[in-house]
Write an enzyme that holds these catalytic residues in place. Structure first.
Site, PDB file in Angstrom:
ATOM      1  N   TYR A  49       0.826  -1.214   0.000  1.00  0.00           N
ATOM      2  CA  TYR A  49       0.000   0.000   0.000  1.00  0.00           C
ATOM      3  C   TYR A  49       0.860   1.265   0.000  1.00  0.00           C
ATOM      4  CZ  TYR A  49      -3.785  -3.153   1.599  1.00  0.00           C
ATOM      5  OH  TYR A  49      -4.693  -4.175   1.740  1.00  0.00           O
ATOM      6  N   LYS A  74       1.095  -6.498   5.956  1.00  0.00           N
ATOM      7  CA  LYS A  74       1.225  -7.691   5.113  1.00  0.00           C
ATOM      8  C   LYS A  74       2.524  -7.672   4.328  1.00  0.00           C
ATOM      9  CE  LYS A  74      -3.724  -7.046   4.353  1.00  0.00           C
ATOM     10  NZ  LYS A  74      -3.713  -5.567   4.525  1.00  0.00           N
ATOM     11  N   HIS A 107       0.591 -11.764   1.932  1.00  0.00           N
ATOM     12  CA  HIS A 107      -0.415 -11.063   1.146  1.00  0.00           C
ATOM     13  C   HIS A 107      -0.949 -11.879  -0.035  1.00  0.00           C
ATOM     14  CE1 HIS A 107      -1.613  -6.625   0.207  1.00  0.00           C
ATOM     15  NE2 HIS A 107      -2.597  -7.446  -0.059  1.00  0.00           N
TER      16      HIS A 107
END
Length: 279
Positions: A49, A74, A107
């Site tokens: 992210y 993650k 992930h």
């Protein structure tokens, strides 16, 4: 606020604040601060992210006692060998400005770079995560986007079973068989994209049910997730919606309306196939 209890006894707040697609910097920091202000105590982020630093800045600025927060991040596909995993964990701890990660997830089960040996790389990755868990860097460990065959392969070499499987989950795709498998194997099912990335807001059946309860479609959909025993992770950067999404603990959907929502398969997309995605 209701908590779930993981198989190792760790308690996890039953709704989390998602930060997928939330840009690093002022936007991420402000949205996390707003979420914490309205009552969220569970923040979900990920290395990919790119906003762990801003999440960490918000955690510090909030002044909330660390023991009252639950932070998930993650591991991404570019750091999957043992030593890389250990470095990735340390980097996340530094950016998040915390001493321990409450929940750490793999992930993706089948990275394109390791497609010829996804079983082997998952085993190596998980071994590192198990070691970090035993070293006290991680309070709980799990996976994301794993299907049954990925989990069965992981169990062949795992010392510690995953405690969580975070998957794409909303009324448009309940993934019922996978959810049942998770439950049978002691995993809490977390629901990312619980609002169908906004695509559920225009579904007539949900609009009608929301009007019946004098609630929004988002609130009804998140309540549906909780009543199924899922852990939803709604994401927003709009302050009013961040607050709205948290106000789901003071009403209950009827069995009839739950069944109506269950029947909405395919109205707003379905889960990605981790064995074919090109990342």
């Amino acid at each position: 606020m209701k908590n779930y209890t993981l198989t190792n006894g760790v308690e996890i707040p039953a709704i989390g604040f998602g930060t997928w697609q939330t840009p690093d910097g002022d936007v991420a920091k402000a949205s996390v601060l707003k979420a914490l202000d309205v009552g969220y105590r569970h923040i979900d982020t990920a290395t990919i992210y790119g906003n762990e630093q801003s999440v960490g800045d918000a955690l510090v600025e909030s002044g909330i006692d660390r023991k009252d927060l639950f932070i998930t991040t993650k591991l991404w596909n570019d750091m999957r060998h043992y030593d890389e995993v250990m470095r990735a964990i340390d980097a996340s701890l530094e950016k998040l400005q915390i001493d321990v990660i409450d929940l750490y997830l793999v992930h993706w089960p089948n990275p394109v770079a390791y497609r010829d040996d996804w079983k082997g790389i998952n085993s190596e990755t998980w071994h590192a995560i198990e070691d970090a868990y035993e070293q006290g860097k991680l309070r709980a460990i799990g996976v994301s986007n794993f299907h049954q065959h990925h989990l069965e392969a992981l169990y062949e070499t795992a010392r510690i079973k995953p405690m969580v499987n975070q998957i794409y989950l909303n009324p448009s795709d309940m993934q019922a068989d996978l959810v049942a498998y998770n439950t049978d194997h002691g995993m809490l099912t977390e629901a990312y994209s619980p609002l169908g990335t906004g695509n559920l807001f225009e579904v007539p059946e949900l609009i009608a049910i929301a009007a019946q309860y004098n609630r929004t479609v988002a609130q009804v959909t998140l309540r549906w997730s909780l009543q199924h025993g899922f852990l939803p992770l709604p994401k927003s950067v709009t302050p009013s919606r961040i607050e709205e999404n948290f106000q789901i603990h003071d009403f209950e959907l009827s069995d009839e309306d739950m069944a109506r929502i269950d029947a909405l398969h395919g109205v707003a997309g379905t889960a990605p196939d981790p064995d074919t995605k090109n990342y």
